[in-house]
Motif scaffolding. Structure first.
Motif, PDB file in Angstrom:
ATOM      1  N   UNK A   1      12.304  11.743  15.282  1.00 25.27           N
ATOM      2  CA  UNK A   1      11.627  10.481  15.584  1.00 25.27           C
ATOM      3  C   UNK A   1      12.184   9.366  14.715  1.00 25.27           C
ATOM      4  N   UNK A   2      12.615   8.276  15.324  1.00 27.00           N
ATOM      5  CA  UNK A   2      13.216   7.176  14.593  1.00 27.00           C
ATOM      6  C   UNK A   2      12.135   6.365  13.880  1.00 27.00           C
ATOM      7  N   UNK A   3      12.389   6.054  12.589  1.00 27.71           N
ATOM      8  CA  UNK A   3      11.434   5.268  11.832  1.00 27.71           C
ATOM      9  C   UNK A   3      11.375   3.845  12.359  1.00 27.71           C
ATOM     10  N   UNK A   4      10.195   3.273  12.347  1.00 30.20           N
ATOM     11  CA  UNK A   4      10.048   1.889  12.774  1.00 30.20           C
ATOM     12  C   UNK A   4      10.601   0.960  11.709  1.00 30.20           C
ATOM     13  N   UNK A   5      11.292  -0.109  12.132  1.00 30.83           N
ATOM     14  CA  UNK A   5      11.665  -1.105  11.146  1.00 30.83           C
ATOM     15  C   UNK A   5      10.407  -1.666  10.504  1.00 30.83           C
ATOM     16  N   UNK A   6      10.502  -2.029   9.243  1.00 30.80           N
ATOM     17  CA  UNK A   6       9.331  -2.504   8.531  1.00 30.80           C
ATOM     18  C   UNK A   6       8.972  -3.924   8.886  1.00 30.80           C
ATOM     19  N   UNK A   7       8.034  -4.464   8.126  1.00 26.63           N
ATOM     20  CA  UNK A   7       7.619  -5.847   8.302  1.00 26.63           C
ATOM     21  C   UNK A   7       7.385  -6.432   6.915  1.00 26.63           C
ATOM     22  N   UNK A   8       7.319  -7.727   6.840  1.00 25.19           N
ATOM     23  CA  UNK A   8       7.115  -8.395   5.566  1.00 25.19           C
ATOM     24  C   UNK A   8       5.725  -9.015   5.516  1.00 25.19           C
ATOM     25  N   UNK A   9       5.201  -9.155   4.304  1.00 22.19           N
ATOM     26  CA  UNK A   9       3.903  -9.802   4.151  1.00 22.19           C
ATOM     27  C   UNK A   9       3.847 -10.565   2.845  1.00 22.19           C
ATOM     28  N   UNK A  10       2.907 -11.498   2.775  1.00 18.71           N
ATOM     29  CA  UNK A  10       2.648 -12.205   1.529  1.00 18.71           C
ATOM     30  C   UNK A  10       1.225 -11.894   1.094  1.00 18.71           C
ATOM     31  N   UNK A  11       1.005 -11.917  -0.211  1.00 23.03           N
ATOM     32  CA  UNK A  11      -0.262 -11.490  -0.809  1.00 23.03           C
ATOM     33  C   UNK A  11      -0.848 -12.667  -1.589  1.00 23.03           C
ATOM     34  N   UNK A  12      -1.777 -13.392  -0.963  1.00 24.50           N
ATOM     35  CA  UNK A  12      -2.367 -14.575  -1.584  1.00 24.50           C
ATOM     36  C   UNK A  12      -3.703 -14.234  -2.231  1.00 24.50           C
ATOM     37  N   UNK A  13      -4.010 -14.898  -3.353  1.00 16.95           N
ATOM     38  CA  UNK A  13      -5.228 -14.579  -4.116  1.00 16.95           C
ATOM     39  C   UNK A  13      -5.263 -13.060  -4.302  1.00 16.95           C
ATOM     40  N   UNK A  14      -4.164 -12.531  -4.803  1.00 14.82           N
ATOM     41  CA  UNK A  14      -3.870 -11.100  -4.721  1.00 14.82           C
ATOM     42  C   UNK A  14      -4.762 -10.229  -5.587  1.00 14.82           C
ATOM     43  N   UNK A  15      -5.330 -10.787  -6.677  1.00 16.38           N
ATOM     44  CA  UNK A  15      -6.111  -9.941  -7.568  1.00 16.38           C
ATOM     45  C   UNK A  15      -5.241  -8.833  -8.118  1.00 16.38           C
ATOM     46  N   UNK A  16      -5.668  -7.589  -7.916  1.00 16.20           N
ATOM     47  CA  UNK A  16      -4.863  -6.447  -8.372  1.00 16.20           C
ATOM     48  C   UNK A  16      -4.302  -5.666  -7.185  1.00 16.20           C
ATOM     49  N   UNK A  17      -4.219  -6.325  -6.036  1.00 14.99           N
ATOM     50  CA  UNK A  17      -3.453  -5.762  -4.927  1.00 14.99           C
ATOM     51  C   UNK A  17      -4.194  -4.855  -3.978  1.00 14.99           C
ATOM     52  N   UNK A  18      -5.515  -5.026  -3.836  1.00 15.07           N
ATOM     53  CA  UNK A  18      -6.259  -4.158  -2.926  1.00 15.07           C
ATOM     54  C   UNK A  18      -5.791  -4.242  -1.489  1.00 15.07           C
ATOM     55  N   UNK A  19      -5.493  -5.455  -1.012  1.00 18.74           N
ATOM     56  CA  UNK A  19      -4.978  -5.602   0.351  1.00 18.74           C
ATOM     57  C   UNK A  19      -3.542  -5.098   0.443  1.00 18.74           C
ATOM     58  N   UNK A  20      -2.762  -5.353  -0.605  1.00 15.11           N
ATOM     59  CA  UNK A  20      -1.353  -4.951  -0.600  1.00 15.11           C
ATOM     60  C   UNK A  20      -1.209  -3.437  -0.398  1.00 15.11           C
ATOM     61  N   UNK A  21      -2.060  -2.661  -1.047  1.00 18.23           N
ATOM     62  CA  UNK A  21      -1.969  -1.203  -0.952  1.00 18.23           C
ATOM     63  C   UNK A  21      -1.924  -0.737   0.498  1.00 18.23           C
ATOM     64  N   UNK A  22      -2.839  -1.260   1.303  1.00 20.39           N
ATOM     65  CA  UNK A  22      -2.918  -0.819   2.688  1.00 20.39           C
ATOM     66  C   UNK A  22      -1.681  -1.127   3.489  1.00 20.39           C
ATOM     67  N   UNK A  23      -1.092  -2.297   3.251  1.00 17.85           N
ATOM     68  CA  UNK A  23       0.049  -2.714   4.070  1.00 17.85           C
ATOM     69  C   UNK A  23       1.368  -2.138   3.569  1.00 17.85           C
ATOM     70  N   UNK A  24       1.463  -1.817   2.295  1.00 14.17           N
ATOM     71  CA  UNK A  24       2.632  -1.066   1.828  1.00 14.17           C
ATOM     72  C   UNK A  24       2.604   0.351   2.384  1.00 14.17           C
ATOM     73  N   UNK A  25       1.418   0.915   2.491  1.00 12.52           N
ATOM     74  CA  UNK A  25       1.306   2.299   2.961  1.00 12.52           C
ATOM     75  C   UNK A  25       1.783   2.474   4.402  1.00 12.52           C
TER      76      UNK A  25
END
Length: 353
Positions: A1-25
């Protein structure tokens, strides 16, 4: 199965990255981060790979200086909309909501960045009181800006973290798509087995390695400093009794491993009263910062890669209390995934409001 190309995101008012964790995963790459608090910046740098500087005050960053991105993430400051924040500002005679020039208008910085970059999607997070603030007018303005002014398809829901974590924590999440999608919060993968505090508490039986300054000794027992002093414990009991006599519910929250905790707040460092852990034969104790990391889903007991906590206990409590519950963000990211990857060329034709 071919891996999907990724996507980029920006993390505003990031705190300690709670939203970032989900989208990196799910394969996302963060290309820009903004967080004004220097202690949160320190924790963020220690835990995530950043090939870019962390911007401070987003109001001083031109939208043209932010890299192009597929997804915008923003846990924009909630104090102007929270019940506690509104009460404090009222008592000080200060404006709140969009009239608060220092925080309430930060939503419009999110809007100007969306307007300039037109990302495929966004995820915004805030306290649930945002919906009812100013009799619903605040939320009405936010939706109008996102849907009518910016032209995004918006979905929102108040989610409680309890299915994912042993904590009652309700927050509003707003998902937006530039193009039609059939995203639905009804499709979230919500665990059916509810976790209890035993899953995040230190076992204190030697099964985990001691981690100073949180635990100590061969059995990795919680350090004595987290047990409440006689004076503080007596004060909290007296305070609870006084308010109970008045017929209201103010007081401490005493729990054990079989329970679910109240919401961890940024004020936890003050007395720990909202989540006190019962102990046999002695006063209750606060959670350690490591247990807070687990309670917010940043790491799990026995994890080979525990979340790095490089700051003082006071700063750590503030950071975890202000954070987004990471597993909730991950569940939303997984639900958004079909419309994020650069491999998606044909989008679902069904359009929903």
């Amino acid at each position: 199965m071919q891996n999907k190309p990724g996507f980029t995101f920006i993390d505003l008012f990031a705190g300690i990255g709670g939203l970032r964790v989900g989208f990196e995963d799910i394969g996302g790459t963060c290309v820009f981060t903004s967080e004004w608090n220097k202690f949160s910046q320190q924790t963020y740098r220690e835990n995530y790979e950043c090939d870019h500087d962390i911007a401070g005050d987003i109001t001083e960053v031109a939208e043209s200086d932010i890299p192009a991105h597929d997804v915008l993430l923003a846990g924009f400051p909630c104090q102007p909309f929270s019940i506690a924040g509104v009460s404090k500002k009222n008592s000080l005679g200060r404006a709140h909501g969009f009239l608060d020039e220092t925080q309430g208008t930060l939503f419009f910085d999110v809007a100007r960045i969306i307007r300039h970059h037109r990302p495929k999607a966004f995820l915004l997070e805030n306290v649930k009181n945002l919906v009812s603030h100013d009799k619903g007018k605040t939320f009405e303005v936010i939706l109008k800006v996102l849907q009518e002014d910016l032209g995004y398809q918006v979905h929102w829901r108040i989610l409680d973290a309890k299915p994912w974590l042993p904590q009652h924590r309700e927050r509003i999440f707003m998902v937006g798509f530039r193009d039609p999608s059939n995203f639905s919060f009804d499709d979230l993968n919500i665990p059916t087995e509810r976790p209890t505090l035993s899953s995040i508490l230190h076992p204190e039986d030697g099964s985990e390695t001691a981690e100073a300054p949180f635990t100590e000794g061969a059995e990795a027992r919680v350090a004595a400093k987290y047990t409440l002093t006689d004076g503080l414990w007596q004060y909290l009991q007296n305070y609870a009794a006084k308010h109970k006599a008045k017929g209201n519910g103010f007081g401490f929250g005493l729990v054990d491993g079989s329970n679910t905790a109240r919401t961890l707040s940024a004020r936890y460092y003050k007395d720990g009263s909202e989540i006190l852990i019962a102990q046999k034969g002695k006063n209750p104790r606060r959670l350690t910062p490591r247990e807070c990391a687990r309670l917010m889903g940043f790491d799990r007991a026995g994890s080979n890669r525990p979340f790095v906590i490089p700051v003082s206990d006071t700063q750590a409590y503030k950071q975890f209390g202000n954070a987004v519950a990471a597993p909730v963000a991950r569940a939303i990211a997984e639900c958004m995934e079909p419309w994020l990857h650069n491999a998606v060329a044909i989008r679902p034709q069904k359009s929903v409001g």
